[in-house]
Design a protein around this motif. Structure first.
Motif, mmCIF file in Angstrom:
data_model
loop_
_atom_site.group_PDB
_atom_site.id
_atom_site.type_symbol
_atom_site.label_atom_id
_atom_site.label_comp_id
_atom_site.label_asym_id
_atom_site.label_seq_id
_atom_site.Cartn_x
_atom_site.Cartn_y
_atom_site.Cartn_z
ATOM 1 N N ALA A 46 0.819 -1.209 0.000
ATOM 2 C CA ALA A 46 0.000 0.000 0.000
ATOM 3 C C ALA A 46 0.853 1.260 0.000
ATOM 4 O O ALA A 46 0.399 2.329 -0.403
ATOM 5 N N GLY A 47 2.092 1.165 0.456
ATOM 6 C CA GLY A 47 2.982 2.316 0.489
ATOM 7 C C GLY A 47 4.411 1.858 0.642
ATOM 8 O O GLY A 47 4.681 0.815 1.243
ATOM 9 N N VAL A 48 5.347 2.626 0.070
ATOM 10 C CA VAL A 48 6.756 2.266 0.139
ATOM 11 C C VAL A 48 7.585 3.534 0.268
ATOM 12 O O VAL A 48 7.288 4.548 -0.360
ATOM 13 N N ASN A 49 8.601 3.469 1.124
ATOM 14 C CA ASN A 49 9.442 4.636 1.331
ATOM 15 C C ASN A 49 10.805 4.178 1.845
ATOM 16 O O ASN A 49 10.892 3.243 2.635
ATOM 17 N N ASN A 92 17.499 2.042 4.245
ATOM 18 C CA ASN A 92 16.326 1.589 4.995
ATOM 19 C C ASN A 92 15.141 1.423 4.059
ATOM 20 O O ASN A 92 15.135 1.923 2.926
ATOM 21 N N CYS A 93 14.150 0.712 4.524
ATOM 22 C CA CYS A 93 12.919 0.522 3.752
ATOM 23 C C CYS A 93 11.741 0.449 4.712
ATOM 24 O O CYS A 93 11.786 -0.280 5.712
ATOM 25 N N GLN A 94 10.699 1.221 4.399
ATOM 26 C CA GLN A 94 9.455 1.211 5.159
ATOM 27 C C GLN A 94 8.330 0.802 4.217
ATOM 28 O O GLN A 94 8.034 1.514 3.253
ATOM 29 N N LEU A 95 7.710 -0.332 4.495
ATOM 30 C CA LEU A 95 6.616 -0.836 3.673
ATOM 31 C C LEU A 95 5.320 -0.832 4.473
ATOM 32 O O LEU A 95 5.291 -1.269 5.626
ATOM 33 N N ALA A 96 4.262 -0.326 3.860
ATOM 34 C CA ALA A 96 2.913 -0.449 4.420
ATOM 35 C C ALA A 96 2.203 -1.542 3.630
ATOM 36 O O ALA A 96 2.018 -1.415 2.411
ATOM 37 N N LEU A 97 1.837 -2.619 4.306
ATOM 38 C CA LEU A 97 1.266 -3.781 3.635
ATOM 39 C C LEU A 97 -0.199 -3.942 3.989
ATOM 40 O O LEU A 97 -0.588 -3.852 5.162
ATOM 41 N N ASN A 131 11.734 -3.822 12.624
ATOM 42 C CA ASN A 131 10.551 -3.913 13.480
ATOM 43 C C ASN A 131 9.310 -3.878 12.602
ATOM 44 O O ASN A 131 9.387 -3.619 11.395
ATOM 45 N N TYR A 132 8.168 -4.182 13.197
ATOM 46 C CA TYR A 132 6.903 -4.172 12.445
ATOM 47 C C TYR A 132 5.775 -3.906 13.425
ATOM 48 O O TYR A 132 5.838 -4.288 14.604
ATOM 49 N N TYR A 133 4.724 -3.232 12.938
ATOM 50 C CA TYR A 133 3.620 -2.853 13.818
ATOM 51 C C TYR A 133 2.397 -2.540 12.968
ATOM 52 O O TYR A 133 2.505 -2.262 11.767
ATOM 53 N N PHE A 134 1.228 -2.568 13.597
ATOM 54 C CA PHE A 134 -0.016 -2.287 12.887
ATOM 55 C C PHE A 134 -0.294 -0.787 12.863
ATOM 56 O O PHE A 134 0.030 -0.056 13.805
ATOM 57 N N GLN A 135 -0.890 -0.341 11.767
ATOM 58 C CA GLN A 135 -1.275 1.060 11.614
ATOM 59 C C GLN A 135 -2.104 1.509 12.821
ATOM 60 O O GLN A 135 -3.027 0.844 13.247
ATOM 61 N N LEU A 177 -0.126 -3.329 7.910
ATOM 62 C CA LEU A 177 1.015 -3.787 8.685
ATOM 63 C C LEU A 177 2.240 -3.034 8.175
ATOM 64 O O LEU A 177 2.582 -3.114 6.992
ATOM 65 N N ASN A 178 2.881 -2.274 9.045
ATOM 66 C CA ASN A 178 4.061 -1.509 8.680
ATOM 67 C C ASN A 178 5.307 -2.326 8.992
ATOM 68 O O ASN A 178 5.509 -2.765 10.126
ATOM 69 N N VAL A 179 6.128 -2.520 7.992
ATOM 70 C CA VAL A 179 7.339 -3.326 8.110
ATOM 71 C C VAL A 179 8.536 -2.428 7.842
ATOM 72 O O VAL A 179 8.669 -1.855 6.755
ATOM 73 N N ASN A 180 9.399 -2.274 8.828
ATOM 74 C CA ASN A 180 10.576 -1.414 8.710
ATOM 75 C C ASN A 180 11.846 -2.249 8.812
ATOM 76 O O ASN A 180 11.991 -3.065 9.726
#
Length: 221
Positions: A46-49, A92-97, A131-135, A177-180
């Protein structure tokens, strides 16, 4: 979500999906793990940064047996030394899944397996952080795995969360789910002209990060 580091190694080994014993009964959520639900689980970006995953270089796919999903990178490399830019030592990579699960079930991430390749000069070292966490939820603690040179080989790092400490996706809601993840490479005592690097990418799709699901049933409506 406390994370327990359980495996560090130079050689990539086979990954075994987690599965629970018997399904929990419908109604009040049980602390007994369930087997993966029937139906199909899908995962979308859903998002990538981030500097480690430029647009179009990260892909996701759910396992056909609903036990896990994988993230594959094609341009994720941190380096230091000869020819490196001032910011190349950290990527680094931040993914919103967006994860769609069968109705009546919820999930948590029970284990994450990270893999890649490293070339570290004697005296240099690299770090993988994640790390990873829910929106809408607080960020979990960031785990760090360190690899010391000399090393020219595949690397692997795994984090596992005890069942009692799992953080579950809210039942009946769709939250990303945000995956960093992050890679860092330091020259240390190796000298500034000696190239060292660490990657979490794959040109042929054979190296992936694997996130293992744990499942349980939601309360009956």
């Amino acid at each position: 979500m406390p994370l327990r580091r359980i495996a560090l190694g130079a050689a990539v080994t086979a990954l075994t999906a987690l599965a629970g014993p018997a399904p929990a009964h419908a109604g009040t959520p049980s602390d007994t793990p369930t087997v993966p639900p029937p139906g199909r689980v899908t995962v979308e970006v859903a998002g990538v940064n981030g500097s480690g995953c430029p647009q179009g270089t990260a892909g996701v796919a759910a396992a056909s047996d609903n036990t896990a999903f994988t993230v594959t990178y094609s341009d994720y490399l941190a380096q230091t030394g000869a020819g490196s830019g001032g910011t190349d030592f950290r990527k680094n990579c931040q993914l919103a899944l967006r994860i769609h699960v069968p109705q009546g079930f919820t999930y948590a991430i029970a284990r994450a397996d990270y893999r890649g390749f490293a070339h570290l000069q004697r005296g240099a070292y690299g770090q993988e952080r994640a790390n990873y966490y829910f929106q809408g939820s607080a960020q979990t603690a960031r785990s760090t795995h360190q690899f010391n040179g000399p090393l020219t080989d595949n690397w692997q790092a795994s984090d596992q969360t005890d069942y009692a400490d799992l953080v579950w996706a809210p039942c009946g809601e769709e939250r990303n789910l945000n995956v960093n993840t992050e890679l860092r490479v330091y020259a240390g005592t190796s000298g500034s002209q000696n190239l060292s690097f660490m990657s979490m990418d794959s040109t042929d799709g054979s190296v992936s990060t694997v996130y293992h699901f744990e499942w349980k049933e939601c309360p009956a409506a």
